[in-house]
Design a protein around this motif. Structure first.
Motif, PDB file in Angstrom:
ATOM      1  N   ALA A 182     -71.788 131.528 -79.761  1.00 33.44           N
ATOM      2  CA  ALA A 182     -70.762 131.063 -78.832  1.00 33.44           C
ATOM      3  C   ALA A 182     -70.750 131.941 -77.588  1.00 33.44           C
ATOM      4  N   LEU A 183     -70.004 131.504 -76.600  1.00 36.58           N
ATOM      5  CA  LEU A 183     -69.815 132.328 -75.416  1.00 36.58           C
ATOM      6  C   LEU A 183     -68.816 133.438 -75.715  1.00 36.58           C
ATOM      7  N   GLY A 184     -69.135 134.634 -75.269  1.00 33.58           N
ATOM      8  CA  GLY A 184     -68.239 135.762 -75.401  1.00 33.58           C
ATOM      9  C   GLY A 184     -68.157 136.522 -74.098  1.00 33.58           C
ATOM     10  N   ILE A 185     -67.199 137.420 -73.995  1.00 35.89           N
ATOM     11  CA  ILE A 185     -67.030 138.236 -72.796  1.00 35.89           C
ATOM     12  C   ILE A 185     -66.902 139.697 -73.186  1.00 35.89           C
ATOM     13  N   LYS A 186     -67.191 140.572 -72.214  1.00 36.33           N
ATOM     14  CA  LYS A 186     -66.968 142.000 -72.402  1.00 36.33           C
ATOM     15  C   LYS A 186     -66.635 142.604 -71.037  1.00 36.33           C
ATOM     16  N   PRO A 187     -65.914 143.713 -71.003  1.00 32.53           N
ATOM     17  CA  PRO A 187     -65.583 144.343 -69.724  1.00 32.53           C
ATOM     18  C   PRO A 187     -66.836 144.806 -68.976  1.00 32.53           C
ATOM     19  N   ASN A 188     -66.873 144.537 -67.686  1.00 31.80           N
ATOM     20  CA  ASN A 188     -67.955 145.000 -66.817  1.00 31.80           C
ATOM     21  C   ASN A 188     -67.444 144.951 -65.386  1.00 31.80           C
ATOM     22  N   THR A 189     -67.198 146.084 -64.797  1.00 33.12           N
ATOM     23  CA  THR A 189     -66.571 146.139 -63.473  1.00 33.12           C
ATOM     24  C   THR A 189     -67.438 145.539 -62.375  1.00 33.12           C
ATOM     25  N   GLN A 190     -68.734 145.333 -62.650  1.00 32.71           N
ATOM     26  CA  GLN A 190     -69.647 144.813 -61.638  1.00 32.71           C
ATOM     27  C   GLN A 190     -69.797 143.293 -61.699  1.00 32.71           C
ATOM     28  N   LYS A 191     -69.131 142.642 -62.635  1.00 34.12           N
ATOM     29  CA  LYS A 191     -69.345 141.204 -62.857  1.00 34.12           C
ATOM     30  C   LYS A 191     -68.056 140.403 -62.660  1.00 34.12           C
ATOM     31  N   THR A 192     -68.218 139.096 -62.496  1.00 25.02           N
ATOM     32  CA  THR A 192     -67.100 138.156 -62.480  1.00 25.02           C
ATOM     33  C   THR A 192     -67.439 136.987 -63.404  1.00 25.02           C
ATOM     34  N   VAL A 193     -66.417 136.292 -63.859  1.00 22.99           N
ATOM     35  CA  VAL A 193     -66.609 135.161 -64.765  1.00 22.99           C
ATOM     36  C   VAL A 193     -65.761 133.987 -64.284  1.00 22.99           C
ATOM     37  N   THR A 194     -66.406 132.830 -64.103  1.00 30.38           N
ATOM     38  CA  THR A 194     -65.671 131.614 -63.762  1.00 30.38           C
ATOM     39  C   THR A 194     -64.945 131.098 -64.998  1.00 30.38           C
ATOM     40  N   GLY A 195     -63.849 130.429 -64.795  1.00 28.12           N
ATOM     41  CA  GLY A 195     -63.087 129.865 -65.901  1.00 28.12           C
ATOM     42  C   GLY A 195     -62.013 128.943 -65.396  1.00 28.12           C
ATOM     43  N   GLY A 196     -61.147 128.547 -66.273  1.00 30.36           N
ATOM     44  CA  GLY A 196     -60.053 127.661 -65.890  1.00 30.36           C
ATOM     45  C   GLY A 196     -58.833 127.927 -66.745  1.00 30.36           C
ATOM     46  N   PHE A 197     -57.644 127.659 -66.179  1.00 34.98           N
ATOM     47  CA  PHE A 197     -56.413 127.869 -66.936  1.00 34.98           C
ATOM     48  C   PHE A 197     -55.637 126.562 -67.048  1.00 34.98           C
ATOM     49  N   SER A 198     -54.853 126.473 -68.099  1.00 33.37           N
ATOM     50  CA  SER A 198     -53.970 125.319 -68.319  1.00 33.37           C
ATOM     51  C   SER A 198     -52.619 125.823 -68.794  1.00 33.37           C
ATOM     52  N   SER A 199     -51.589 125.036 -68.547  1.00 34.35           N
ATOM     53  CA  SER A 199     -50.235 125.463 -68.883  1.00 34.35           C
ATOM     54  C   SER A 199     -49.986 125.394 -70.386  1.00 34.35           C
ATOM     55  N   HIS A 200     -49.414 126.471 -70.927  1.00 31.21           N
ATOM     56  CA  HIS A 200     -48.972 126.521 -72.322  1.00 31.21           C
ATOM     57  C   HIS A 200     -47.467 126.766 -72.404  1.00 31.21           C
ATOM     58  N   SER A 201     -46.774 126.496 -71.319  1.00 28.66           N
ATOM     59  CA  SER A 201     -45.334 126.766 -71.269  1.00 28.66           C
ATOM     60  C   SER A 201     -44.552 125.957 -72.284  1.00 28.66           C
ATOM     61  N   ASN A 202     -45.027 124.765 -72.601  1.00 26.27           N
ATOM     62  CA  ASN A 202     -44.299 123.927 -73.570  1.00 26.27           C
ATOM     63  C   ASN A 202     -44.223 124.565 -74.949  1.00 26.27           C
ATOM     64  N   TYR A 203     -45.198 125.432 -75.263  1.00 27.58           N
ATOM     65  CA  TYR A 203     -45.212 126.058 -76.579  1.00 27.58           C
ATOM     66  C   TYR A 203     -44.077 127.059 -76.763  1.00 27.58           C
ATOM     67  N   ILE A 204     -43.513 127.540 -75.672  1.00 34.64           N
ATOM     68  CA  ILE A 204     -42.441 128.552 -75.768  1.00 34.64           C
ATOM     69  C   ILE A 204     -41.149 128.075 -75.100  1.00 34.64           C
ATOM     70  N   LYS A 205     -41.107 126.829 -74.703  1.00 31.07           N
ATOM     71  CA  LYS A 205     -39.927 126.308 -73.996  1.00 31.07           C
ATOM     72  C   LYS A 205     -38.693 126.390 -74.889  1.00 31.07           C
ATOM     73  N   ASN A 206     -37.568 126.740 -74.281  1.00 28.21           N
ATOM     74  CA  ASN A 206     -36.327 126.906 -75.042  1.00 28.21           C
ATOM     75  C   ASN A 206     -35.613 125.559 -75.178  1.00 28.21           C
ATOM     76  N   TYR A 207     -36.180 124.681 -75.980  1.00 26.96           N
ATOM     77  CA  TYR A 207     -35.571 123.380 -76.219  1.00 26.96           C
ATOM     78  C   TYR A 207     -34.215 123.545 -76.897  1.00 26.96           C
ATOM     79  N   THR A 208     -33.306 122.614 -76.631  1.00 25.85           N
ATOM     80  CA  THR A 208     -31.979 122.657 -77.261  1.00 25.85           C
ATOM     81  C   THR A 208     -32.088 122.545 -78.770  1.00 25.85           C
ATOM     82  N   SER A 209     -32.981 121.690 -79.236  1.00 22.59           N
ATOM     83  CA  SER A 209     -33.147 121.450 -80.666  1.00 22.59           C
ATOM     84  C   SER A 209     -34.001 122.542 -81.307  1.00 22.59           C
TER      85      SER A 209
END
Length: 340
Positions: A182-209
């Motif tokens: 699989a793809l893995g990552i490790k710290p390297n101050t000389q490199k950059t890595v492309t990626g993408g983010f998505s919202s996970h706010s719904n997983y911690i939302k303070n629903y009334t119920s």
């Protein structure tokens, strides 16, 4: 180095009941020892490393917690967001709204691991940190998570986000009995890595119920944590948090506070990701690079940022291999491979 008092009939019956507790990846001797200890027929163990490992497995028996006290014992500690009463009911089919393993279908071994004290405590600790991200929570992906449509249970809106100080490569061996690289990552101050983010706010939302809050916690615990940590043997770290929450990044191994800025307009949000727990190694005869895995990642990169983003994703990825590459397009082995 040990002595057994044996009743062969009793051992046969007992081992047939206890055999599911011995991981299929263990040496046969360990499997037998676990069964015998579980059945009470082994004594006089010397504390060498192998027998100590066996005893540790036996002591941390991975059974489904059936009561609130049992959940507390394995490490559940959420007192307000998802009270233990609701969480216990959820995994017992005690309520009309409960459905255990609705969001992920792990193997029996991984399901038992999920219920263990080690996994539960780590999961609870990280979820309690996420709950502090009240201004937004996002997950960053650098591999198959780029292709959101390949993982139906996760959010599908993904946005580009490049991280500094990392190196990515086909160098993170898959879980036992799934021999892929699989793809893995490790710290390297000389490199950059492309990626993408998505919202996970719904997983911690303070629903009334309380039920809704618990269901969202269950969804994250199974669809995200179980898939990435319990099954894939990764761990979670924050990539970015605002200044007021910088303590969330204490004692992390990959990311330090202030090393990566947030995407525009997300200064008060948190971003987390999964990172490997073992050093990266090149593909080899046991863990090969699959073409359908490459396809999945690059299709995601294409949808996310077009040809330029695909090019940057390829150029910021290392550990490509000709000798240990497998073209499996005709008969896909990768579980989330493209089908057309």
């Amino acid at each position: 180095p040990f002595w057994l008092k044996l009743n062969m009939f009793q051992i046969t019956i007992c081992l047939s009941k206890a055999s599911h507790l011995a991981s299929f990846t263990m040496h046969a001797k360990k499997e037998l020892l676990i069964g015998l200890v579980m059945c009470g027929f082994a004594s006089g163990f010397r504390p060498d490393s192998e027998e100590a490992d066996v005893m540790a497995v036996v002591e941390n028996r991975r059974v489904v917690p059936a009561t609130e006290e049992e959940w507390r014992t394995v490490g559940y500690k959420d007192a307000t967001h998802c009270p233990i009463t609701h969480w216990t009911s959820l995994y017992k089919y005690d309520a009309a709204w409960s459905e255990p393993w609705k969001f992920q279908k792990p193997s029996d071994t991984n399901r038992e691991k999920y219920y263990s004290s080690d996994d539960t405590q780590a999961r609870e600790d990280f979820y309690s940190k996420m709950l502090k991200c009240t201004e937004g929570l996002h997950m960053w992906g650098f591999g198959s998570l780029l292709n959101a449509i390949s993982i139906p249970k996760l959010p599908t809106d993904v946005f580009p986000y490049t991280i500094n100080g990392l190196e990515r490569g086909w160098a993170s061996p898959g879980p036992p009995n799934y021999e892929i690289m699989a793809l893995g990552i490790k710290p390297n101050t000389q490199k950059t890595v492309t990626g993408g983010f998505s919202s996970h706010s719904n997983y911690i939302k303070n629903y009334t119920s309380e039920e809704e809050r618990c269901l969202k916690k269950q969804e994250w615990s199974e669809a995200v944590w179980c898939r990435e940590v319990t099954e894939a043997h990764l761990k979670m770290e924050f990539v970015y948090v605002p200044e007021s929450l910088k303590s969330l990044m204490d004692e992390q191994q990959f990311f330090e506070h202030g090393k990566n800025g947030p995407p525009a307009g997300m200064e008060n949000a948190c971003i987390y990701t999964n990172v490997p727990t073992k050093p990266l190694i090149p593909p080899n005869s046991h863990y090969r690079l699959l073409q359908t895995y490459v396809d999945t990642v690059l299709i995601g990169a294409l949808m996310l940022g077009g040809d330029d983003f695909v090019e940057q994703t390829i150029l910021t990825t290392g550990f490509w291999s000709k000798n240990y590459w497998q073209d499996d397009r005709e008969s896909p082995y990768y579980v989330r491979s493209p089908r057309d």
